[in-house]
Scaffold this motif. Structure first.
Motif, PDB file in Angstrom:
ATOM      1  N   GLY A  15     -37.484 -50.545  31.002  1.00  9.12           N
ATOM      2  CA  GLY A  15     -37.044 -51.659  31.817  1.00  9.12           C
ATOM      3  C   GLY A  15     -36.964 -52.980  31.098  1.00  9.12           C
ATOM      4  O   GLY A  15     -36.787 -53.995  31.746  1.00  9.12           O
ATOM      5  N   LEU A  16     -37.136 -52.986  29.767  1.00  9.14           N
ATOM      6  CA  LEU A  16     -36.954 -54.243  29.055  1.00  9.14           C
ATOM      7  C   LEU A  16     -35.531 -54.724  29.257  1.00  9.14           C
ATOM      8  O   LEU A  16     -34.583 -53.957  29.174  1.00  9.14           O
ATOM      9  CB  LEU A  16     -37.201 -54.072  27.553  1.00  9.14           C
ATOM     10  N   GLN A  17     -35.397 -55.997  29.525  1.00  7.73           N
ATOM     11  CA  GLN A  17     -34.084 -56.600  29.714  1.00  7.73           C
ATOM     12  C   GLN A  17     -33.980 -57.800  28.784  1.00  7.73           C
ATOM     13  O   GLN A  17     -34.879 -58.633  28.736  1.00  7.73           O
ATOM     14  CB  GLN A  17     -33.921 -57.052  31.160  1.00  7.73           C
ATOM     15  N   SER A  18     -32.894 -57.876  28.055  1.00 10.98           N
ATOM     16  CA  SER A  18     -32.655 -59.000  27.166  1.00 10.98           C
ATOM     17  C   SER A  18     -31.857 -60.063  27.914  1.00 10.98           C
ATOM     18  O   SER A  18     -30.831 -59.760  28.521  1.00 10.98           O
ATOM     19  CB  SER A  18     -31.883 -58.531  25.930  1.00 10.98           C
ATOM     20  N   VAL A  19     -32.346 -61.288  27.871  1.00 12.16           N
ATOM     21  CA  VAL A  19     -31.665 -62.401  28.532  1.00 12.16           C
ATOM     22  C   VAL A  19     -31.295 -63.420  27.456  1.00 12.16           C
ATOM     23  O   VAL A  19     -32.160 -63.891  26.714  1.00 12.16           O
ATOM     24  CB  VAL A  19     -32.574 -63.065  29.590  1.00 12.16           C
ATOM     25  N   HIS A  20     -30.013 -63.736  27.377  1.00  9.28           N
ATOM     26  CA  HIS A  20     -29.559 -64.715  26.390  1.00  9.28           C
ATOM     27  C   HIS A  20     -29.895 -66.126  26.872  1.00  9.28           C
ATOM     28  O   HIS A  20     -29.612 -66.489  28.022  1.00  9.28           O
ATOM     29  CB  HIS A  20     -28.053 -64.588  26.150  1.00  9.28           C
ATOM     30  N   VAL A  21     -30.521 -66.891  25.995  1.00  9.28           N
ATOM     31  CA  VAL A  21     -30.884 -68.275  26.302  1.00  9.28           C
ATOM     32  C   VAL A  21     -30.192 -69.161  25.272  1.00  9.28           C
ATOM     33  O   VAL A  21     -30.725 -69.419  24.196  1.00  9.28           O
ATOM     34  CB  VAL A  21     -32.415 -68.478  26.262  1.00  9.28           C
ATOM     35  N   PRO A  22     -28.965 -69.612  25.586  1.00 13.25           N
ATOM     36  CA  PRO A  22     -28.206 -70.393  24.605  1.00 13.25           C
ATOM     37  C   PRO A  22     -28.911 -71.676  24.176  1.00 13.25           C
ATOM     38  O   PRO A  22     -28.769 -72.113  23.045  1.00 13.25           O
ATOM     39  CB  PRO A  22     -26.880 -70.690  25.312  1.00 13.25           C
TER      40      PRO A  22
END
Length: 121
Positions: A15-22
């Motif tokens: 369930g790891l989810q990668s979230v882009h943080v510009p």
């Protein structure tokens, strides 16, 4: 197919989810917490004299709960609250929303915050 107790215990927890943080120039991984971690999280949220949850710091507490490295190891401890709470609100809010979506607890959080708001906290 009905699962056995052992099959449930042995099931991989992903369930790891990668979230882009510009704003930070990269990605942050989020991981849904275990029930025990979630209960610790709830215990860390301040309550008023009537026992209602106070909204202050809730977004930062979600980030502390869910933000991990690529191996699922938490990046922050509860002791990092002031540091995380000082991050830009736009980033913390985005990560909080992603944490809530990942955990499937939007309604619970809305009820927690809504209850506090209706009591004037």
């Amino acid at each position: 197919m009905t699962l056995t107790k052992q099959q449930i215990i042995d099931a991989p927890v992903n369930g790891l989810q990668s979230v882009h943080v510009p704003e930070w120039g990269g990605n942050v991984y989020l991981k849904p917490p275990s029930q025990a971690d979630f209960e610790s999280f709830l215990a860390s949220v301040p309550k008023d004299a009537k026992g209602n949850y106070e909204e202050g710091g809730l977004p930062a507490r979600f980030v502390i709960l869910c933000a991990t490295d690529e191996n699922g190891v938490r990046l922050f401890s509860d002791d990092d609250f002031d540091t995380v709470n000082a991050f830009p609100a736009k980033v913390v809010s985005k990560l909080q929303k992603s944490c809530q979506d990942l955990c499937g607890i939007d309604e619970m959080v809305e009820a927690m915050v809504g209850k506090s708001e209706t009591t004037g906290s």
